[in-house]
Design an enzyme around this catalytic site. Sequence first.
Site, PDB file in Angstrom:
ATOM      1  N   ASP A  81       0.827  -1.206   0.000  1.00  0.00           N
ATOM      2  CA  ASP A  81       0.000   0.000   0.000  1.00  0.00           C
ATOM      3  C   ASP A  81       0.859   1.252   0.000  1.00  0.00           C
ATOM      4  OD1 ASP A  81      -1.946  -1.864   0.275  1.00  0.00           O
ATOM      5  OD2 ASP A  81      -2.837  -1.033   2.098  1.00  0.00           O
ATOM      6  N   GLU A 110      -9.988  -7.136   9.795  1.00  0.00           N
ATOM      7  CA  GLU A 110      -9.672  -8.160  10.794  1.00  0.00           C
ATOM      8  C   GLU A 110     -10.232  -7.783  12.169  1.00  0.00           C
ATOM      9  OE1 GLU A 110      -7.747 -11.294  11.072  1.00  0.00           O
ATOM     10  OE2 GLU A 110      -8.522 -11.309   9.041  1.00  0.00           O
ATOM     11  N   HIS A 161      -7.118  -6.119   0.196  1.00  0.00           N
ATOM     12  CA  HIS A 161      -6.838  -5.589  -1.137  1.00  0.00           C
ATOM     13  C   HIS A 161      -5.465  -6.074  -1.573  1.00  0.00           C
ATOM     14  CE1 HIS A 161      -6.056  -2.628   2.020  1.00  0.00           C
ATOM     15  NE2 HIS A 161      -4.946  -2.351   1.347  1.00  0.00           N
ATOM     16  N   ALA A 168       2.733   1.458   8.280  1.00  0.00           N
ATOM     17  CA  ALA A 168       3.723   0.512   8.803  1.00  0.00           C
ATOM     18  C   ALA A 168       3.058  -0.432   9.793  1.00  0.00           C
ATOM     19  CB  ALA A 168       4.853   1.273   9.495  1.00  0.00           C
ATOM     20  N   ALA A 169       3.357  -1.710   9.646  1.00  0.00           N
ATOM     21  CA  ALA A 169       2.819  -2.716  10.574  1.00  0.00           C
ATOM     22  C   ALA A 169       3.450  -4.069  10.277  1.00  0.00           C
ATOM     23  CB  ALA A 169       1.299  -2.848  10.407  1.00  0.00           C
ATOM     24  N   LEU A 223       8.954   2.815  13.419  1.00  0.00           N
ATOM     25  CA  LEU A 223       7.768   3.185  14.197  1.00  0.00           C
ATOM     26  C   LEU A 223       7.933   2.870  15.676  1.00  0.00           C
ATOM     27  CD1 LEU A 223       4.803   4.213  13.925  1.00  0.00           C
ATOM     28  CD2 LEU A 223       4.107   1.851  13.553  1.00  0.00           C
ATOM     29  N   THR A 251      -8.381  -2.195   9.842  1.00  0.00           N
ATOM     30  CA  THR A 251      -8.601  -3.406   9.041  1.00  0.00           C
ATOM     31  C   THR A 251      -9.910  -4.134   9.332  1.00  0.00           C
ATOM     32  OG1 THR A 251      -7.781  -5.685   8.782  1.00  0.00           O
ATOM     33  CG2 THR A 251      -7.167  -4.576  10.789  1.00  0.00           C
ATOM     34  N   TYR A 300      -2.695 -10.113  15.636  1.00  0.00           N
ATOM     35  CA  TYR A 300      -2.712  -8.987  14.692  1.00  0.00           C
ATOM     36  C   TYR A 300      -4.005  -8.184  14.858  1.00  0.00           C
ATOM     37  CZ  TYR A 300      -3.412  -6.576  10.226  1.00  0.00           C
ATOM     38  OH  TYR A 300      -3.681  -5.625   9.263  1.00  0.00           O
ATOM     39  N   LYS A 350      -4.488  -4.348  16.154  1.00  0.00           N
ATOM     40  CA  LYS A 350      -5.166  -3.335  15.319  1.00  0.00           C
ATOM     41  C   LYS A 350      -6.365  -2.721  16.052  1.00  0.00           C
ATOM     42  CE  LYS A 350      -3.013  -3.042  11.229  1.00  0.00           C
ATOM     43  NZ  LYS A 350      -2.508  -1.799  10.640  1.00  0.00           N
TER      44      LYS A 350
HETATM   45  P1  NAP Z   1       2.883  -4.773   3.906  1.00  0.00           P
HETATM   46  O1  NAP Z   1       3.086  -4.961   2.451  1.00  0.00           O
HETATM   47  O2  NAP Z   1       3.192  -5.903   4.826  1.00  0.00           O
HETATM   48  O3  NAP Z   1       3.715  -3.475   4.361  1.00  0.00           O
HETATM   49  C1  NAP Z   1       3.971  -3.188   5.707  1.00  0.00           C
HETATM   50  C2  NAP Z   1       5.026  -2.102   5.780  1.00  0.00           C
HETATM   51  O4  NAP Z   1       5.301  -1.809   7.164  1.00  0.00           O
HETATM   52  C3  NAP Z   1       6.379  -2.494   5.151  1.00  0.00           C
HETATM   53  O5  NAP Z   1       6.882  -1.405   4.444  1.00  0.00           O
HETATM   54  C4  NAP Z   1       7.241  -2.777   6.370  1.00  0.00           C
HETATM   55  O6  NAP Z   1       8.611  -2.586   6.137  1.00  0.00           O
HETATM   56  C5  NAP Z   1       6.716  -1.706   7.311  1.00  0.00           C
HETATM   57  N1  NAP Z   1       7.107  -1.919   8.716  1.00  0.00           N
HETATM   58  C6  NAP Z   1       6.947  -3.021   9.463  1.00  0.00           C
HETATM   59  N2  NAP Z   1       7.432  -2.811  10.712  1.00  0.00           N
HETATM   60  C7  NAP Z   1       7.916  -1.540  10.739  1.00  0.00           C
HETATM   61  C8  NAP Z   1       8.537  -0.745  11.721  1.00  0.00           C
HETATM   62  N3  NAP Z   1       8.768  -1.194  12.962  1.00  0.00           N
HETATM   63  N4  NAP Z   1       8.911   0.531  11.398  1.00  0.00           N
HETATM   64  C9  NAP Z   1       8.685   0.997  10.160  1.00  0.00           C
HETATM   65  N5  NAP Z   1       8.114   0.291   9.166  1.00  0.00           N
HETATM   66  C10 NAP Z   1       7.726  -0.968   9.458  1.00  0.00           C
HETATM   67  O7  NAP Z   1       1.369  -4.359   4.201  1.00  0.00           O
HETATM   68  P2  NAP Z   1       0.271  -3.701   3.225  1.00  0.00           P
HETATM   69  O8  NAP Z   1      -0.550  -4.777   2.640  1.00  0.00           O
HETATM   70  O9  NAP Z   1       0.923  -2.689   2.374  1.00  0.00           O
HETATM   71  O10 NAP Z   1      -0.667  -2.981   4.302  1.00  0.00           O
HETATM   72  C11 NAP Z   1      -0.405  -1.651   4.728  1.00  0.00           C
HETATM   73  C12 NAP Z   1      -1.109  -1.406   6.060  1.00  0.00           C
HETATM   74  O11 NAP Z   1      -2.505  -1.610   5.897  1.00  0.00           O
HETATM   75  C13 NAP Z   1      -0.692  -2.338   7.189  1.00  0.00           C
HETATM   76  O12 NAP Z   1      -0.769  -1.606   8.392  1.00  0.00           O
HETATM   77  C14 NAP Z   1      -1.747  -3.413   7.174  1.00  0.00           C
HETATM   78  O13 NAP Z   1      -1.862  -4.021   8.446  1.00  0.00           O
HETATM   79  C15 NAP Z   1      -2.970  -2.613   6.805  1.00  0.00           C
HETATM   80  N6  NAP Z   1      -4.030  -3.306   6.083  1.00  0.00           N
HETATM   81  C16 NAP Z   1      -3.754  -3.994   4.950  1.00  0.00           C
HETATM   82  C17 NAP Z   1      -4.782  -4.611   4.253  1.00  0.00           C
HETATM   83  C18 NAP Z   1      -4.528  -5.386   2.987  1.00  0.00           C
HETATM   84  O14 NAP Z   1      -5.415  -6.150   2.575  1.00  0.00           O
HETATM   85  N7  NAP Z   1      -3.398  -5.178   2.312  1.00  0.00           N
HETATM   86  C19 NAP Z   1      -6.112  -4.508   4.727  1.00  0.00           C
HETATM   87  C20 NAP Z   1      -6.350  -3.771   5.874  1.00  0.00           C
HETATM   88  C21 NAP Z   1      -5.308  -3.155   6.547  1.00  0.00           C
HETATM   89  P3  NAP Z   1       9.550  -3.777   5.548  1.00  0.00           P
HETATM   90  O15 NAP Z   1       9.373  -3.732   4.063  1.00  0.00           O
HETATM   91  O16 NAP Z   1      10.901  -3.387   6.014  1.00  0.00           O
HETATM   92  O17 NAP Z   1       9.046  -5.053   6.141  1.00  0.00           O
HETATM   93  N1  GDD Z   2      -1.682 -16.744   3.705  1.00  0.00           N
HETATM   94  C1  GDD Z   2      -2.351 -17.862   3.458  1.00  0.00           C
HETATM   95  N2  GDD Z   2      -1.687 -18.937   2.956  1.00  0.00           N
HETATM   96  N3  GDD Z   2      -3.672 -17.900   3.710  1.00  0.00           N
HETATM   97  C2  GDD Z   2      -4.339 -19.042   3.419  1.00  0.00           C
HETATM   98  C3  GDD Z   2      -3.714 -20.161   2.901  1.00  0.00           C
HETATM   99  C4  GDD Z   2      -2.315 -20.115   2.660  1.00  0.00           C
HETATM  100  O1  GDD Z   2      -1.702 -21.076   2.204  1.00  0.00           O
HETATM  101  N4  GDD Z   2      -4.663 -21.124   2.702  1.00  0.00           N
HETATM  102  C5  GDD Z   2      -5.824 -20.609   3.091  1.00  0.00           C
HETATM  103  N5  GDD Z   2      -5.644 -19.342   3.530  1.00  0.00           N
HETATM  104  C6  GDD Z   2      -6.693 -18.459   4.072  1.00  0.00           C
HETATM  105  C7  GDD Z   2      -6.364 -17.839   5.430  1.00  0.00           C
HETATM  106  O2  GDD Z   2      -6.580 -18.785   6.472  1.00  0.00           O
HETATM  107  C8  GDD Z   2      -7.347 -16.674   5.426  1.00  0.00           C
HETATM  108  O3  GDD Z   2      -8.607 -17.108   5.840  1.00  0.00           O
HETATM  109  C9  GDD Z   2      -7.428 -16.266   3.944  1.00  0.00           C
HETATM  110  O4  GDD Z   2      -6.836 -17.343   3.209  1.00  0.00           O
HETATM  111  C10 GDD Z   2      -6.700 -14.967   3.598  1.00  0.00           C
HETATM  112  O5  GDD Z   2      -5.406 -15.022   4.150  1.00  0.00           O
HETATM  113  P1  GDD Z   2      -4.286 -13.907   3.820  1.00  0.00           P
HETATM  114  O6  GDD Z   2      -4.159 -13.738   2.359  1.00  0.00           O
HETATM  115  O7  GDD Z   2      -3.068 -14.283   4.592  1.00  0.00           O
HETATM  116  O8  GDD Z   2      -4.932 -12.554   4.353  1.00  0.00           O
HETATM  117  P2  GDD Z   2      -5.738 -12.217   5.696  1.00  0.00           P
HETATM  118  O9  GDD Z   2      -7.177 -12.062   5.316  1.00  0.00           O
HETATM  119  O10 GDD Z   2      -5.410 -13.137   6.795  1.00  0.00           O
HETATM  120  O11 GDD Z   2      -5.127 -10.789   6.100  1.00  0.00           O
HETATM  121  C11 GDD Z   2      -4.979  -9.757   5.117  1.00  0.00           C
HETATM  122  O12 GDD Z   2      -6.145  -8.962   5.066  1.00  0.00           O
HETATM  123  C12 GDD Z   2      -6.440  -8.221   6.260  1.00  0.00           C
HETATM  124  C13 GDD Z   2      -7.751  -7.455   6.000  1.00  0.00           C
HETATM  125  O13 GDD Z   2      -8.838  -8.296   6.161  1.00  0.00           O
HETATM  126  C14 GDD Z   2      -3.748  -8.925   5.517  1.00  0.00           C
HETATM  127  O14 GDD Z   2      -3.445  -8.015   4.486  1.00  0.00           O
HETATM  128  C15 GDD Z   2      -3.997  -8.118   6.784  1.00  0.00           C
HETATM  129  O15 GDD Z   2      -2.894  -7.226   7.007  1.00  0.00           O
HETATM  130  C16 GDD Z   2      -5.281  -7.298   6.581  1.00  0.00           C
HETATM  131  O16 GDD Z   2      -5.557  -6.537   7.743  1.00  0.00           O
END
Ligand code: NAP
Ligand code: GDD
Length: 338
Positions: free
Chosen positions: A13, A129, A181, A83-84, A61, A127, A151, A155
């Site tokens: 993101d 979650e 996403h 960041a997370a 952070l 999130t 997690y 959050k």
């Molecule tokens: P991501 O790809 O895992 O990126 C997380 C970022 O946080 C990375 O740049 C990581 O750095 C940085 N980070 C981790 N620990 C840190 C620290 N102590 N100090 C500074 N930076 C740190 O996650 P994302 O998918 O882009 O998501 C962005 C945010 O949205 C997260 O907070 C996530 O929990 C939240 N979120 C994501 C989703 C989703 O579906 N993607 C949905 C809801 C909420 P490194 O590269 O060095 O590891």
């Molecule tokens: N990662 C993973 N790997 N997940 C699996 C697998 C596997 O092999 N098999 C099944 N799953 C299922 C997980 O148990 C979960 O129910 C679903 O697939 C999605 O898993 P992830 O893609 O790891 O994402 P997430 O939903 O747990 O978390 C993501 O979305 C959240 C928002 O709802 C992350 O981006 C979180 O940071 C974010 O907050």
Amino acid sequence: MKKALVTGVTGQDGAYLAQFLLDKGYEVYGAYRRTSSLNLWRVQFLKIENHPRLKLVEFNLLDASNCLRIISQIQPDEVYNLAAQSFVGVSFEQPLVTSQTTGIGVVNMLEAIRLVNPAIKFYQASTSELYGKVSDKLQNEETAFYPRSPYGVAKLYSYWITKNYREAYNIFASNGILFNHESSIRGETFVSRKIARAIAAIVNKKQKYLYLGNLNAKRDWGHAKDFVEGMWMILQHKNPDDFVLATSKAYSVRDFVELAFSFVDIDIEWSGTGINEVGKNSKNGETLIKIDSAYFRPAEVDYLRGDHKKANKILGWKPKISFKELVKEMVENELLNI
Ligand code: NAP
Ligand code: GDD
């Protein structure tokens, strides 16, 4: 020219948001964590690495003094805290690091804003979650939270502390409650990218099986590009507030697998149950998908589907990229880059 500080710029993101804000004319301070080898592949993938208005700054952070220094040196108009430790699965193995980074760490940033300039706007990456063991069919800003992982619990803290700083100190602090996403630059361990990568490897005979956990979990999957626009819109609204961003459609992991394989002309047929279930190529009977219990979580979130009506009505936000387009893009990108 507006200045934005984006933490987590090396993440999915962070990179998309930096690109979006640069396109809007912002000066963007992309905050990255120092590691032994700098990891800028996403920023490079989006071709913004050498953008003249992108300034990369070292940041952690967890270090309150670092947050304070960075806020007072940059004096940003807007801070997007992305960041997370964002992987739910890992949070069961590393609950303390996750609590510190994903939960408590957010106070460091909020305190820095409070001390330096409470007029700085703050976005917190909350999130779906948070909903966890949810009972409502469609989750919105009023739905009760019931997180199911370290997690999710972390959050929950960061969500409430953001709201608390808004109410206690009148800081423009908003939560975006974002549903899943994805994109071609999604982390490799998340299920969407793992499936897309495995398909490219299987088609190219570099991998035999795709091992997965719970096939029946349902998620509301959108494209990261749409969601970062929503983050920006949340901070442009006249009042600080909390908004759900989602597509309002839910698909299972099984649906994701079937659709993804369809883009390489493979039709998946399932047989067996539980840990013994397998997915086969219906044309030749070859087993392609197996279950590995290592991927099951100690507590699962079974069903997420968000209601983005409030964001649509107040901000005018809606997702543009469909589930089908998202999955197609991800598979095609892996086929191209294997
Ligand atoms: P991501 O790809 O895992 O990126 C997380 C970022 O946080 C990375 O740049 C990581 O750095 C940085 N980070 C981790 N620990 C840190 C620290 N102590 N100090 C500074 N930076 C740190 O996650 P994302 O998918 O882009 O998501 C962005 C945010 O949205 C997260 O907070 C996530 O929990 C939240 N979120 C994501 C989703 C989703 O579906 N993607 C949905 C809801 C909420 P490194 O590269 O060095 O590891
Ligand atoms: N990662 C993973 N790997 N997940 C699996 C697998 C596997 O092999 N098999 C099944 N799953 C299922 C997980 O148990 C979960 O129910 C679903 O697939 C999605 O898993 P992830 O893609 O790891 O994402 P997430 O939903 O747990 O978390 C993501 O979305 C959240 C928002 O709802 C992350 O981006 C979180 O940071 C974010 O907050």
